[in-house]
Design a protein around this motif. Structure first.
Motif, PDB file in Angstrom:
ATOM      1  N   THR A   8     -11.183  -4.613   7.301  1.00  0.00           N
ATOM      2  CA  THR A   8      -9.897  -4.320   6.654  1.00  0.00           C
ATOM      3  C   THR A   8      -9.304  -3.025   7.184  1.00  0.00           C
ATOM      4  O   THR A   8      -8.101  -2.938   7.471  1.00  0.00           O
TER       5      THR A   8
ATOM      6  N   HIS B 105       1.654  -3.816   7.346  1.00  0.00           N
ATOM      7  CA  HIS B 105       0.412  -3.986   8.092  1.00  0.00           C
ATOM      8  C   HIS B 105      -0.369  -5.173   7.540  1.00  0.00           C
ATOM      9  O   HIS B 105      -0.244  -5.541   6.384  1.00  0.00           O
TER      10      HIS B 105
ATOM     11  N   MET C 247      -5.744  -2.893   9.240  1.00  0.00           N
ATOM     12  CA  MET C 247      -4.678  -2.098   8.627  1.00  0.00           C
ATOM     13  C   MET C 247      -4.151  -1.020   9.563  1.00  0.00           C
ATOM     14  O   MET C 247      -3.041  -0.507   9.378  1.00  0.00           O
TER      15      MET C 247
ATOM     16  N   VAL D  33     -11.927  -3.333  -1.507  1.00  0.00           N
ATOM     17  CA  VAL D  33     -10.637  -2.651  -1.339  1.00  0.00           C
ATOM     18  C   VAL D  33     -10.675  -1.250  -1.935  1.00  0.00           C
ATOM     19  O   VAL D  33      -9.952  -0.356  -1.478  1.00  0.00           O
TER      20      VAL D  33
ATOM     21  N   HIS E 133       0.861  -1.178   0.000  1.00  0.00           N
ATOM     22  CA  HIS E 133       0.000   0.000   0.000  1.00  0.00           C
ATOM     23  C   HIS E 133       0.898   1.229   0.000  1.00  0.00           C
ATOM     24  O   HIS E 133       1.864   1.297   0.771  1.00  0.00           O
TER      25      HIS E 133
ATOM     26  N   GLU F 281      -4.054  -8.639  -4.534  1.00  0.00           N
ATOM     27  CA  GLU F 281      -4.080  -9.635  -3.461  1.00  0.00           C
ATOM     28  C   GLU F 281      -5.387 -10.428  -3.486  1.00  0.00           C
ATOM     29  O   GLU F 281      -5.386 -11.657  -3.354  1.00  0.00           O
TER      30      GLU F 281
ATOM     31  N   GLU G 262       1.365 -12.542   7.992  1.00  0.00           N
ATOM     32  CA  GLU G 262       0.057 -12.588   7.332  1.00  0.00           C
ATOM     33  C   GLU G 262      -0.427 -14.023   7.179  1.00  0.00           C
ATOM     34  O   GLU G 262      -1.626 -14.305   7.343  1.00  0.00           O
TER      35      GLU G 262
ATOM     36  N   ASN H  42      -3.588   2.286  -5.475  1.00  0.00           N
ATOM     37  CA  ASN H  42      -3.643   1.448  -4.280  1.00  0.00           C
ATOM     38  C   ASN H  42      -4.738   0.385  -4.376  1.00  0.00           C
ATOM     39  O   ASN H  42      -4.582  -0.724  -3.861  1.00  0.00           O
TER      40      ASN H  42
ATOM     41  N   ASN I 196      -3.571  -7.100   6.145  1.00  0.00           N
ATOM     42  CA  ASN I 196      -4.734  -6.728   5.339  1.00  0.00           C
ATOM     43  C   ASN I 196      -5.898  -7.709   5.483  1.00  0.00           C
ATOM     44  O   ASN I 196      -7.054  -7.334   5.313  1.00  0.00           O
TER      45      ASN I 196
ATOM     46  N   ASN J  42      -9.673   1.996   0.294  1.00  0.00           N
ATOM     47  CA  ASN J  42      -8.678   2.991  -0.117  1.00  0.00           C
ATOM     48  C   ASN J  42      -9.292   4.374  -0.304  1.00  0.00           C
ATOM     49  O   ASN J  42      -8.628   5.382  -0.059  1.00  0.00           O
TER      50      ASN J  42
ATOM     51  N   MET K  45      -3.883  -3.570  -3.908  1.00  0.00           N
ATOM     52  CA  MET K  45      -4.590  -4.434  -2.958  1.00  0.00           C
ATOM     53  C   MET K  45      -5.549  -5.383  -3.675  1.00  0.00           C
ATOM     54  O   MET K  45      -5.771  -6.508  -3.223  1.00  0.00           O
TER      55      MET K  45
ATOM     56  N   SER L 291      -6.583  -9.839   3.355  1.00  0.00           N
ATOM     57  CA  SER L 291      -7.190  -9.859   2.017  1.00  0.00           C
ATOM     58  C   SER L 291      -7.734 -11.230   1.656  1.00  0.00           C
ATOM     59  O   SER L 291      -8.723 -11.350   0.935  1.00  0.00           O
TER      60      SER L 291
END
Length: 225
Positions: free
Chosen positions: A53, A67, A57, A87, A3, A115, A201, A108, A69, A91, A112, A71
């Motif tokens: 999320t 950080h 984050m 996402v 990010h 992902e 993660e 961004n 996420n 953002n 993301m 995802s």
């Protein structure tokens, strides 16, 4: 590291435009290709996953400029299409409230969104090949983190963004040290951070997804049962 926490006026206008064009094109495809009933029935989940999320984050990992996420959880609950919209909302909210510029929302979202799409795709592929659930999950998380981080490094390199700006930290000594980085140094640094972050993660993502699998398997689009 997946990010870009940069202010408006830093990213090249060409990348800003490309980011928004691709993001809106994907959102348009999602809206047109998804049944209205499906969109309506998932509004609540979309809001909850976007809020979750934002929360995860905001959790610092000590001195590590990385950080969580989650995802993969978003991907498995919403799917790649609605996950991408989630996402985007995340953002957009971050940009509006000054956590990065509004002009980088498009880029961004793509980073993301990578992902979400790759995580869902890899996990589905491995499950279809009858790979163990937890192994499939771990591999999917690791690959999606590496892919999004590689895209972020590409954006930083193409956009000529100084590493000390791209690396999210408030440590003044670290910022001074990062200012001496060239593109290769930056890529190597990100690889090291991402390697550590991917492990974190994988551990946290696996715990959370397996928790959902245990209490509400019907929420997961893939491998819930």
């Amino acid at each position: 590291m997946s990010h870009l926490h940069i202010t408006d006026g830093v990213l090249h206008w060409g990348l800003i435009l490309l980011g928004f064009l691709l993001t809106f094109a994907i959102i348009g495809y999602v809206v047109l290709s998804t049944k209205k009933e499906e969109l309506f029935n998932n509004v609540a989940k979309l809001g909850v996953m976007s809020a979750l999320t934002l929360i995860v984050m905001s959790i610092p990992l000590g001195p590590l400029p990385f950080h969580i996420n989650l995802s993969i959880l978003t991907a498995l609950i919403l799917g790649p299409k609605l996950g991408f919209i989630s996402v985007f909302l995340v953002n957009l909210i971050l940009g509006v409230f000054g956590h990065g510029g509004v002009t980088v929302v498009g880029v961004n979202t793509l980073i993301m969104g990578t992902e979400i799409i790759i995580g869902y795709g890899v996990f589905s592929l491995l499950l279809n090949k009858r790979v163990n659930w937890n192994v499939s999950l771990a591999i999917a998380i690791a690959i999606m983190i590496l892919a999004s981080s590689a895209l972020m490094v590409t954006v930083v390199t193409l956009g000529g963004i100084p590493p000390e700006i791209a690396i999210h930290t408030h440590d003044q000594e670290a910022i001074a040290r990062y200012s001496n980085f060239n593109n290769t140094d930056f890529a190597v640094f990100v690889l090291g951070i991402v390697s550590i972050g991917a492990i974190i993660e994988v551990v946290i993502g696996s715990i959370v997804v397996n928790y959902f699998r245990k209490i509400r398997p019907d929420y997961l689009l893939k491998g819930g049962n």
